[in-house]
Design a protein around this motif. Sequence first.
Motif, short mmCIF file in Angstrom:
data_model
loop_
_atom_site.label_atom_id
_atom_site.label_comp_id
_atom_site.label_asym_id
_atom_site.label_seq_id
_atom_site.Cartn_x
_atom_site.Cartn_y
_atom_site.Cartn_z
N TYR A 142 35.72 19.42 32.23
CA TYR A 142 36.08 20.22 33.40
C TYR A 142 34.99 20.09 34.45
CZ TYR A 142 39.70 22.42 30.51
OH TYR A 142 40.79 22.64 29.72
N ASP B 55 38.23 21.32 38.44
CA ASP B 55 39.09 21.54 37.28
C ASP B 55 39.05 22.97 36.77
OD1 ASP B 55 39.76 18.79 37.28
OD2 ASP B 55 37.91 18.36 36.16
N LEU B 56 38.09 23.76 37.22
CA LEU B 56 37.98 25.14 36.77
C LEU B 56 38.99 26.06 37.46
CD1 LEU B 56 34.08 25.54 36.81
CD2 LEU B 56 35.51 24.96 34.85
N PHE B 57 39.59 25.58 38.53
CA PHE B 57 40.43 26.44 39.36
C PHE B 57 41.92 26.23 39.10
CE2 PHE B 57 36.39 26.13 41.50
CZ PHE B 57 36.16 27.43 41.94
N ARG B 58 42.68 27.28 39.35
CA ARG B 58 44.13 27.22 39.20
C ARG B 58 44.75 26.22 40.17
NH1 ARG B 58 46.79 32.47 37.56
NH2 ARG B 58 45.17 33.88 36.85
N SER B 59 44.22 26.16 41.40
CA SER B 59 44.80 25.33 42.45
C SER B 59 43.74 24.42 43.05
CB SER B 59 45.38 26.23 43.55
OG SER B 59 45.78 25.47 44.68
N ARG B 60 44.19 23.24 43.54
CA ARG B 60 43.30 22.31 44.24
C ARG B 60 43.47 22.40 45.75
NH1 ARG B 60 41.43 17.59 41.23
NH2 ARG B 60 41.68 17.98 39.01
N LEU C 159 40.33 31.27 38.91
CA LEU C 159 40.04 30.36 37.81
C LEU C 159 41.22 30.26 36.85
CD1 LEU C 159 36.40 31.55 37.02
CD2 LEU C 159 37.09 29.60 38.43
N LYS C 160 41.23 29.19 36.05
CA LYS C 160 42.30 28.99 35.08
C LYS C 160 42.22 30.05 33.98
CE LYS C 160 42.85 24.01 35.81
NZ LYS C 160 42.67 22.65 35.24
N PRO C 161 43.30 30.75 33.71
CA PRO C 161 43.27 31.82 32.69
C PRO C 161 42.88 31.32 31.31
CG PRO C 161 45.24 31.99 34.05
CD PRO C 161 44.59 30.68 34.39
N ASP C 162 43.33 30.10 30.93
CA ASP C 162 43.01 29.62 29.59
C ASP C 162 41.53 29.35 29.43
OD1 ASP C 162 43.34 27.46 31.40
OD2 ASP C 162 43.44 26.06 29.72
N LEU C 163 40.84 29.00 30.52
CA LEU C 163 39.39 28.83 30.44
C LEU C 163 38.70 30.19 30.34
CD1 LEU C 163 38.70 25.98 33.01
CD2 LEU C 163 38.55 25.86 30.53
#
Length: 597
Positions: free
Chosen positions: A489, A493-498, A581-585
């Motif tokens: 990551y 890559d840490l974020f929900r959106s680019r 941030l991505k919830p799974d992270l």
Amino acid sequence: MGGWRVPGYTELSVLGEGAQGRVVLARHDATGRPAAIKYLAEATARDARFRERFRGEAELLRRLHNPYVARLYGLVETPDGAAIVMEAVDGASLKAVLAERGPLRPEAALAVLKGSLLGLAAAHDLGIVHRDYKPANVIVRADGLSKLIDFGVAADAGEAGRSGTPVYMAPEQWRDEPASPATDVYAAACVFFECVTGRRPYTAEDQAGLMGRHLHAPVPVGDVPEPLRPLVARGLAKDPWERPLGAAAFVAELESAAAAAYGPGWEGNGVRALAGAAAALSVLFPLTALGLGSGGAAGAAGAAGAAGTAGAAGAGGSGAGAAGTAGAAGKGVLGALGAKGAVAIAGGAAVVAAGGAATYVAVAQDDPPAPKPVVVQLAALNEPQQRLTGGGTWRAEGQIVTVTGIRDAALATKVNQALRAPLDRRFAENRGKLGQYPTAFTDVVRPSILLRSDRLLSVWYETDVRGNVGTGWNAPRAVTVDLKTGTEYRAIDLFRSRDRRTLAPIDGKVAARLPGGVFCQGDSRFGNDTTLASLLGPDEVAMALTPSGVRVGFMGAQLGYPSACGKEVAQVPYADVAPMLKPDLLAGVPYPSPTRS
């Protein structure tokens, strides 16, 4: 304490008290099970900072599911007070054992160190540094197994401060520099030295002299048995980068040194010796004194008899051996209550706080075997010299983070490649940019671990190009790696959106955490409209997860700031950025959780 008590428990005895609280032995009314209850003093409970620290300690213990660390029943908070309820078990502090028996046999010293280190490794896996490892915080049970206690001054890795006990404090603590798992390794090496020699590695008449010895005095390896000198030299290295990376790595080195010096049965021999030493103090165990425990000499003898086979298996190859030994000791042998300070209660059965809150240790009767740890360690980085197109040369040196212990060989390779990937990209970029200069260049790398859980590993690389270049070359690099999949990551890559518009708020979030609340202490952007969000795609911005937030680092010149801005680093709490941030992270972040229930 204002008379407030945790409902449903009957207090049996006071085990210790200090200015910030006290510890009592109590019985659960419904089940009859004994418990250790740590009360926060009434005046302290009104202080929001102490309340939050108390909650943090309970949260840490809740997440530490490990047979070498205390088991938590729960945190109780009311308008009248706050308390942590723990299992109560019999045992003696290592401090009491050393006072009673003097120096330990090397095998016993290795065994007591290993048990508490495995508990320490579990905390390191959560990104937590204990910061106060010492004999009073290591409990030896009647079965000869050891446990680590007292997380009252524990902190996130990277937090600075001089919390700790001076005679065991690492050089970086004396300098008020950030603590790391290697800080705990130094204290553990001090304790091991004391176990085998009967004295501390450094002493002085005053604190200034003690600080000077920890900072500058040679490591007294000549005082320990010759086979163990490399282990002590590594653990007491002045530079934290020269020590084992954390407790798990120190355990691996300990096992190797012990087996080579004392044979495959070293651990069984050590556990038997520890059981005998603990048995000499068993009449002072808190539960035994009240007729609630079965620790005593009989339990110790049973454990000692079993240690010859179970102990030899180890407690870290190891977990099964420890569980077997504990089972042989009898179901009633559970551990000890203790805490900071030098005041002994009931003649030494429990060590409690003289100037701070008392503490405890406990473990469940039916703890599962400890798994063989996945070890995160530092490896030497030594990239060979390469000739550049302009006549100069380039090479790289320093250290890199690697992982061992992953059973799937392909996954292990993928994880280690991901950990190295940001450096490989940096090296390739630097070789291209430096190729025109007829100069010798060296890329120097120093890593640190920001977060380690059973799933995620975040690494921060400080870099330094040595040669005829300016400081603008020394941008940090960072990566977060999924240990279950090997996924790398990068910042974006840490974020929900680019999408840049979605990421735009990150500029303000980072600026608010920089000196003065703005980029580069208020310097203007000189008309440059580059934003931090626009640089997340390439390796222009270093960003990685920590236990409490996201660390962000970049060179000011990348945003059009004057070159004098240099490097800027911010720690952004999850409360500011979690929705982005991505919830799974976020689910893989161990402690503290991004939001508190």
